[in-house]
Design a protein around this motif. Structure first.
Motif, short mmCIF file in Angstrom:
data_model
loop_
_atom_site.label_atom_id
_atom_site.label_comp_id
_atom_site.label_asym_id
_atom_site.label_seq_id
_atom_site.Cartn_x
_atom_site.Cartn_y
_atom_site.Cartn_z
N VAL A 341 -2.20 -0.11 -7.97
CA VAL A 341 -2.08 -0.56 -6.59
C VAL A 341 -2.83 -1.87 -6.40
O VAL A 341 -3.97 -2.02 -6.88
CB VAL A 341 -2.62 0.48 -5.60
N ASP A 342 -2.19 -2.80 -5.72
CA ASP A 342 -2.86 -4.05 -5.31
C ASP A 342 -3.68 -3.75 -4.06
O ASP A 342 -3.11 -3.45 -3.00
CB ASP A 342 -1.80 -5.12 -5.03
N GLU A 344 -5.27 -5.58 -2.07
CA GLU A 344 -5.14 -6.51 -0.95
C GLU A 344 -3.89 -6.22 -0.12
O GLU A 344 -3.94 -6.20 1.11
CB GLU A 344 -5.11 -7.95 -1.46
N THR A 345 -2.77 -6.01 -0.80
CA THR A 345 -1.51 -5.83 -0.09
C THR A 345 -1.11 -4.37 0.08
O THR A 345 -0.30 -4.05 0.94
CB THR A 345 -0.37 -6.56 -0.84
N GLY A 346 -1.65 -3.49 -0.76
CA GLY A 346 -1.23 -2.10 -0.74
C GLY A 346 0.05 -1.85 -1.51
O GLY A 346 0.55 -0.71 -1.54
N ASP A 347 0.59 -2.88 -2.16
CA ASP A 347 1.79 -2.71 -2.96
C ASP A 347 1.45 -2.02 -4.27
O ASP A 347 0.35 -2.16 -4.82
CB ASP A 347 2.44 -4.06 -3.28
N GLY A 348 2.42 -1.26 -4.82
CA GLY A 348 2.23 -0.57 -6.08
C GLY A 348 3.12 -1.15 -7.17
O GLY A 348 4.08 -1.81 -6.90
#
Length: 348
Positions: A341-342, A344-348
């Motif tokens: 998971v990133d 900062e962005t919450g993207d996986g």
């Protein structure tokens, strides 16, 4: 234009996203009728391509578009310009700049690859490994650690200098847990029954022996304790920096473990039993989830209170809330085994 492969367009064109920049690359063509190249760009919702390089040298093979906007699509056209004044149809590509630097351990091709932030291209590729299985990055130093189980080696890449350190292993190295404070790494030796800590130079600094296949590791940054999934021993243990076992939890064939930095709770998967458990900081099981097909990889997002699960058995990634309810599911994946998971962005 009669070339059925290129239709007259420049070949090998790629827009490689970076952090607030895009690097354009292509295969140069030397021909006396070629005057050079022209580059145009369209940003976001704009409908027009605007020229950003009127005439590049015929010998040029790269162009850096600095100051690009992160998180926004940048579409590019590259055209040949001819001495007669004509212009070829454009080659096209799209890039989305961003700060993320994703690395992939590619076991099938025996390589370590750095992707562009948008995942569209491989930006750096190192080969010659046997079957790498896990990769972890120190977000402070940028050091990249990779385990190569079949090659019985741990690898340390320092991207800033290009130095690649080979570290022989007495067992089969598997899961990794980076120490972002000390800038070393823990590696579990699945056939050696050990968890080993290597410092930032790659030197062995600490060993925890007598483990029953340490398939999953997670390091608690708050106190330096190490959570270990001992698959063959059917337990998860938390071991402090003095090698004292703080907690021991009986779970069947645990696969991986991840920590919620905000609560101190541990999330444990088991591919074999198709379960996910939430453990308290003291090791007590306070939640068991069974509606999964074969969970393996797990990653915590403490900032958003979510846990990402790679559900290998159902070809999907499931994102859970702290209470165990499902936030959303991403299906149609091909046997996902690991997830990151990133923050900062919450993207996986």
């Amino acid at each position: 234009p009669a070339n059925q492969n290129t239709l007259g367009r420049p070949v090998g064109f790629a827009a490689l996203a970076g952090d607030r920049r895009v690097v354009l690359r292509w295969s140069p063509v030397l021909n006396p009728e070629l005057s050079g190249y022209r580059i145009s760009r369209r940003v976001g919702a704009d409908t027009l391509y605007r020229v950003i390089a009127t005439l590049l040298s015929p010998e040029a093979a790269t162009f850096a578009d600095n100051g690009a906007l992160n998180g926004i699509d940048h579409a590019y056209h590259l055209s040949y310009l001819f001495a007669t004044g004509g212009q070829s149809p454009p080659a096209e590509d799209v890039a989305t700049p961003g700060p993320v630097v994703p690395w992939v351990a590619d076991g099938g091709f025996g390589r370590l690859a750095r992707l562009t932030p948008d995942g569209r291209h491989v930006d750096e590729d190192r080969t010659g490994f046997v079957a790498p299985g896990a990769v972890a990055v120190d977000t402070v130093t940028g050091d990249v650690w990779m385990s190569d189980g079949s090659g019985a080696r741990l690898w340390l890449l320092k991207p800033a200098t290009g130095v690649l350190v080979s570290i022989p292993s007495p067992g089969t190295p598997g899961d990794l847990a980076v120490d972002h404070g000390g800038h070393g790494v823990w590696v579990g030796l699945e056939t050696g029954g050990e968890a080993r800590y290597h410092d930032r130079s790659g030197a062995l600094a600490r060993t925890i022996a007598g483990l029953g296949n340490p398939a999953g590791l997670a390091l608690d940054a708050s106190d330096g304790s190490l959570w270990v999934c001992e698959r063959d021993a059917n337990r998860v243990r938390r071991i402090d920096p003095d090698d004292v076992v703080v907690s021991e939890t009986a779970v069947t064939t645990p696969s991986r473990v991840a920590l919620d930095a905000a609560t101190g709770e541990a999330w444990v998967t088991s591919y074999t039993t198709r379960r996910v458990w939430r453990l308290s900081p003291g090791g007590a099981i306070d939640l068991t989830l069974t509606a999964l097909g074969g969970p393996v990889g797990v990653a915590g997002d403490a900032r958003r209170g979510q846990v990402w699960i790679a559900d290998l058995g159902l070809d999907r990634v499931v994102v859970l809330r702290r209470d165990g309810s499902t936030a959303f599911t991403v299906g149609g994946l091909d046997a996902p085994r690991a997830v990151a998971v990133d923050v900062e962005t919450g993207d996986g």
